[in-house]
Design a protein around this motif. Structure first.
Motif, PDB file in Angstrom:
ATOM      1  N   GLN A   4      32.636  19.248  37.533  1.00 45.79           N
ATOM      2  CA  GLN A   4      32.830  20.184  38.145  1.00 45.79           C
ATOM      3  C   GLN A   4      32.922  21.084  38.814  1.00 45.79           C
ATOM      4  OE1 GLN A   4      36.120  21.648  36.524  1.00 45.79           O
ATOM      5  NE2 GLN A   4      36.076  22.553  38.487  1.00 45.79           N
ATOM      6  N   VAL A   5      33.809  21.524  40.597  1.00 42.03           N
ATOM      7  CA  VAL A   5      33.377  21.775  41.816  1.00 42.03           C
ATOM      8  C   VAL A   5      33.757  23.325  41.340  1.00 42.03           C
ATOM      9  CG1 VAL A   5      32.906  22.115  43.570  1.00 42.03           C
ATOM     10  CG2 VAL A   5      32.565  19.811  43.040  1.00 42.03           C
ATOM     11  N   VAL A   6      33.502  24.363  42.111  1.00 48.42           N
ATOM     12  CA  VAL A   6      34.533  25.442  41.514  1.00 48.42           C
ATOM     13  C   VAL A   6      34.011  25.916  43.113  1.00 48.42           C
ATOM     14  CG1 VAL A   6      34.743  27.497  40.938  1.00 48.42           C
ATOM     15  CG2 VAL A   6      34.391  26.115  39.216  1.00 48.42           C
ATOM     16  N   ILE A   7      35.490  26.040  44.039  1.00 47.65           N
ATOM     17  CA  ILE A   7      34.533  26.728  45.643  1.00 47.65           C
ATOM     18  C   ILE A   7      35.604  28.195  45.558  1.00 47.65           C
ATOM     19  CG2 ILE A   7      35.940  26.068  47.815  1.00 47.65           C
ATOM     20  CD1 ILE A   7      36.225  23.103  46.854  1.00 47.65           C
TER      21      ILE A   7
ATOM     22  N   ILE B 251      43.559  29.031  41.526  1.00 43.48           N
ATOM     23  CA  ILE B 251      43.272  30.322  40.590  1.00 43.48           C
ATOM     24  C   ILE B 251      43.188  31.557  41.710  1.00 43.48           C
ATOM     25  CG2 ILE B 251      41.676  31.601  39.374  1.00 43.48           C
ATOM     26  CD1 ILE B 251      42.219  28.762  37.909  1.00 43.48           C
ATOM     27  N   MET B 252      43.614  32.803  40.829  1.00 40.60           N
ATOM     28  CA  MET B 252      43.674  34.224  42.003  1.00 40.60           C
ATOM     29  C   MET B 252      42.502  34.537  42.075  1.00 40.60           C
ATOM     30  SD  MET B 252      44.844  36.104  43.109  1.00 40.60           S
ATOM     31  CE  MET B 252      46.009  35.546  43.672  1.00 40.60           C
ATOM     32  N   SER B 253      42.101  35.367  42.385  1.00 41.46           N
ATOM     33  CA  SER B 253      40.453  35.142  42.665  1.00 41.46           C
ATOM     34  C   SER B 253      40.241  36.985  41.944  1.00 41.46           C
ATOM     35  CB  SER B 253      40.040  36.071  44.324  1.00 41.46           C
ATOM     36  OG  SER B 253      38.882  36.711  44.230  1.00 41.46           O
ATOM     37  N   ASN B 254      39.609  37.188  41.416  1.00 42.65           N
ATOM     38  CA  ASN B 254      39.222  38.579  40.101  1.00 42.65           C
ATOM     39  C   ASN B 254      38.191  38.490  39.529  1.00 42.65           C
ATOM     40  OD1 ASN B 254      39.883  37.849  37.833  1.00 42.65           O
ATOM     41  ND2 ASN B 254      42.537  37.578  38.340  1.00 42.65           N
ATOM     42  N   SER B 255      37.822  39.503  39.509  1.00 41.15           N
ATOM     43  CA  SER B 255      36.073  39.337  38.819  1.00 41.15           C
ATOM     44  C   SER B 255      36.533  38.493  37.465  1.00 41.15           C
ATOM     45  CB  SER B 255      35.218  40.826  38.865  1.00 41.15           C
ATOM     46  OG  SER B 255      36.003  41.938  38.274  1.00 41.15           O
ATOM     47  N   TYR B 256      37.044  38.445  36.707  1.00 42.53           N
ATOM     48  CA  TYR B 256      37.071  38.014  35.583  1.00 42.53           C
ATOM     49  C   TYR B 256      37.357  36.641  35.743  1.00 42.53           C
ATOM     50  CZ  TYR B 256      39.069  36.329  30.567  1.00 42.53           C
ATOM     51  OH  TYR B 256      39.405  36.427  29.598  1.00 42.53           O
ATOM     52  N   ASN B 257      38.272  35.992  35.909  1.00 46.40           N
ATOM     53  CA  ASN B 257      38.257  34.946  36.544  1.00 46.40           C
ATOM     54  C   ASN B 257      37.319  34.233  37.103  1.00 46.40           C
ATOM     55  OD1 ASN B 257      41.156  34.580  35.438  1.00 46.40           O
ATOM     56  ND2 ASN B 257      42.519  34.764  37.253  1.00 46.40           N
ATOM     57  N   ILE B 258      36.751  34.768  37.829  1.00 42.54           N
ATOM     58  CA  ILE B 258      35.486  34.306  38.576  1.00 42.54           C
ATOM     59  C   ILE B 258      34.675  34.163  37.756  1.00 42.54           C
ATOM     60  CG2 ILE B 258      33.469  34.922  40.443  1.00 42.54           C
ATOM     61  CD1 ILE B 258      35.651  36.327  42.320  1.00 42.54           C
ATOM     62  N   ALA B 259      34.420  34.941  37.128  1.00 41.38           N
ATOM     63  CA  ALA B 259      33.098  34.859  35.602  1.00 41.38           C
ATOM     64  C   ALA B 259      33.675  33.875  34.813  1.00 41.38           C
ATOM     65  CB  ALA B 259      32.938  36.346  34.724  1.00 41.38           C
ATOM     66  N   ASP B 260      34.522  33.108  34.664  1.00 38.47           N
ATOM     67  CA  ASP B 260      35.226  32.349  34.081  1.00 38.47           C
ATOM     68  C   ASP B 260      34.776  31.224  34.412  1.00 38.47           C
ATOM     69  OD1 ASP B 260      36.202  31.395  32.144  1.00 38.47           O
ATOM     70  OD2 ASP B 260      37.916  31.137  32.765  1.00 38.47           O
ATOM     71  N   TRP B 261      35.079  31.023  36.073  1.00 38.35           N
ATOM     72  CA  TRP B 261      35.526  29.812  36.488  1.00 38.35           C
ATOM     73  C   TRP B 261      33.387  29.431  36.698  1.00 38.35           C
ATOM     74  CZ3 TRP B 261      38.241  25.676  35.802  1.00 38.35           C
ATOM     75  CH2 TRP B 261      39.423  25.680  36.071  1.00 38.35           C
TER      76      TRP B 261
ATOM     77  N   LEU C 103      30.988  38.678  45.220  1.00 37.87           N
ATOM     78  CA  LEU C 103      32.019  37.818  44.162  1.00 37.87           C
ATOM     79  C   LEU C 103      31.065  37.454  43.245  1.00 37.87           C
ATOM     80  CD1 LEU C 103      34.836  36.753  46.675  1.00 37.87           C
ATOM     81  CD2 LEU C 103      34.492  38.995  45.973  1.00 37.87           C
ATOM     82  N   VAL C 104      30.004  36.695  43.800  1.00 39.58           N
ATOM     83  CA  VAL C 104      29.236  36.843  42.107  1.00 39.58           C
ATOM     84  C   VAL C 104      28.029  37.206  41.760  1.00 39.58           C
ATOM     85  CG1 VAL C 104      28.780  34.554  41.378  1.00 39.58           C
ATOM     86  CG2 VAL C 104      30.664  33.827  42.871  1.00 39.58           C
ATOM     87  N   SER C 105      28.846  37.879  40.944  1.00 40.56           N
ATOM     88  CA  SER C 105      27.089  38.707  40.463  1.00 40.56           C
ATOM     89  C   SER C 105      26.576  37.848  39.992  1.00 40.56           C
ATOM     90  CB  SER C 105      27.432  39.784  39.568  1.00 40.56           C
ATOM     91  OG  SER C 105      27.976  39.270  38.374  1.00 40.56           O
ATOM     92  N   GLU C 106      24.534  38.552  40.060  1.00 44.74           N
ATOM     93  CA  GLU C 106      23.577  38.255  39.578  1.00 44.74           C
ATOM     94  C   GLU C 106      24.030  38.137  37.337  1.00 44.74           C
ATOM     95  OE1 GLU C 106      20.422  40.572  40.225  1.00 44.74           O
ATOM     96  OE2 GLU C 106      18.726  38.855  39.081  1.00 44.74           O
ATOM     97  N   GLU C 107      24.765  38.372  36.707  1.00 47.57           N
ATOM     98  CA  GLU C 107      24.564  38.227  35.714  1.00 47.57           C
ATOM     99  C   GLU C 107      26.018  36.951  35.386  1.00 47.57           C
ATOM    100  OE1 GLU C 107      23.909  39.571  32.800  1.00 47.57           O
ATOM    101  OE2 GLU C 107      22.807  40.617  34.654  1.00 47.57           O
TER     102      GLU C 107
END
Ligand code: NAI
Ligand code: PYR
Length: 371
Positions: free
Chosen positions: A169-172, A217-227, A248-252
């Motif tokens: 799975q590649v996520v861009i 995928i629409m960018s928001n922190s929920y979707n980013i965390a999921d992907w 946009l991508v946190s340490e967590e």
């Protein structure tokens, strides 16, 4: 105008600002091109090929900088180069000043006229960033596939899988030029691809051109965390032109990735979009492992494929270099409002809003300078 082409000194930076063909174009237009000895070697162009094109070879870097009215480079100047500049000298190169306080200070102190490739605009796009973003986007997948191999601390998976075995799975994150070219390569290699962007128009465009082969995928922190959690290879490809990249991508989020996953943060040249990436790495030491995840953050990725990149870069820069040299920088910028957006610093003033904001410095609009 006397144009000086300097040899790059960044780690493994093999590109050069002009090809022999580009040099010949400038010389034919009546410009004088001084070329630093062996500056083209890393891209496969000899000094002789530049002499044939009408350039003069200069062996002393200081002499080149002293004589040149405009310095053409590829990468931003590094500390050993700061003192070589003089007041009123034009610098035409990638600058990426927003994440670089020391360089910004040096160019302001030297009263350099800094025209940055990456902020020049045409028809709402960035014509001098596009060619290197095409290269870096394609490379991001190639590099990611390499570091996913077990020998290099990766998970030991093949991007395309094989019949009977799931592909990677590649996520861009960021579906602009880098993101689109990364997606093309990843699809070509048989990976599953998701692209996250904040622009619904861009997502619609990507959906159109790639059909069912990417998930948008629409960018928001929920979707980013999921992907991010699902990514075997995560590619950072966002840009707010001229400004620091948003984290946009946190340490967590990185901690939720499986060990051996790989992050390639192409947006590192604007400061990076991943919280666990706090520095640029180099081609000679490109990765480090944090929370079990391989991090790659080389800020001059196209330098590794210098021949392709130098040809592509000169194709794009030459018409602007020609305008600046033949009309003079002020007239050239007056005649082309997109080129005027390239002016980042002028005689001690910051003339690009994203740079002024990043360093908390006063901003002077370009229009004020052009009069
Ligand atoms: N490391 C390297 O060697 C290289 C780095 N780059 C860098 O790669 C980065 C991307 O460049 P391009 O693709 O040409 O830019 P671009 O402007 O074509 O694309 C950027 C995309 O990011 C999206 N974006 C902005 N904010 C976002 C957010 N919050 N969430 C999701 N998407 C968001 C935009 O909508 C746009 O589609 C730049 O920083 C560029 O300088 C480019 C070439 C080489
Ligand atoms: C865009 C950029 O900084 C590079 O190609 O190195």
């Amino acid at each position: 105008m006397i144009i000086g082409v300097a040899k790059e000194i960044k780690n493994n930076e093999n590109r050069v600002a002009l090809t022999p063909a580009g040099t010949a174009t400038l010389v034919k237009a009546g410009q004088r091109v001084l070329f630093e000895h062996s500056a083209g070697i890393g891209s496969g162009f000899s000094d002789e090929s530049y002499i044939k094109a009408g350039a003069e070879i200069v062996t002393d870097k200081k002499e080149l900088f002293d004589k040149a009215e405009m310095i053409m480079k590829v990468k931003e100047p590094l500390a050993p180069e700061y003192d070589l500049f003089h007041g009123g000298q034009i610098l035409f190169t990638y600058l990426h000043l927003a994440p670089e306080p020391a360089l910004t200070k040096a160019l302001l102190a030297k009263k350099v006229i800094g025209i940055a490739y990456e902020t020049i605009e045409r028809n709402h796009s960035l014509p001098l960033l596009i060619p290197m973003s095409e290269v870096a986007g394609r490379m991001a997948v190639q590099v990611g596939a390499h570091w996913l191999e077990k020998t290099f601390s990766g998970k030991g998976i093949l991007l395309g899988g094989v019949p009977g075995v799931e592909s990677a799975q590649v996520v861009i994150i960021g579906g602009g030029v880098v993101g689109t070219h990364a997606a093309k390569m990843a699809i070509g290699m048989g990976a599953r691809v998701a692209i996250i962007d904040k622009s619904s128009e861009r997502l619609a465009y990507l959906d159109d051109i790639f059909g069912g082969r990417v998930t948008t995928i629409m960018s928001n922190s929920y979707n980013i965390a999921d992907w991010v959690k699902q990514a075997d290879l995560l590619i950072g490809a966002v840009l707010l032109p001229g400004a620091k990249a948003p984290k946009l991508v946190s340490e967590e989020m990185v901690k939720t990735m499986e060990p051996g996953s790989v992050i390639v943060d192409v947006a590192i040249d604007q400061g990076g979009s991943i919280e666990t990436i706090d520095r640029a790495t180099t081609h000679s030491d490109p990765t480090y492992v944090k929370y079990g995840v391989v991090h790659y953050s080389v800020a001059n990725m196209p330098g590794a494929v210098a021949r392709t990149s130098t040809l592509a870069l000169t194709n794009a820069t030459i018409e602007y270099a020609l305008q600046i040299a033949s009309k003079g920088w002020k007239e050239a910028l007056r005649a082309d409002s997109g080129l005027a957006k390239g002016l980042n610093v002028f005689e001690g003033k910051v003339t690009f809003p994203g740079v002024a904001e990043a360093h908390n410095l006063p901003y002077t609009p370009v229009a004020e300078i052009l009069g």
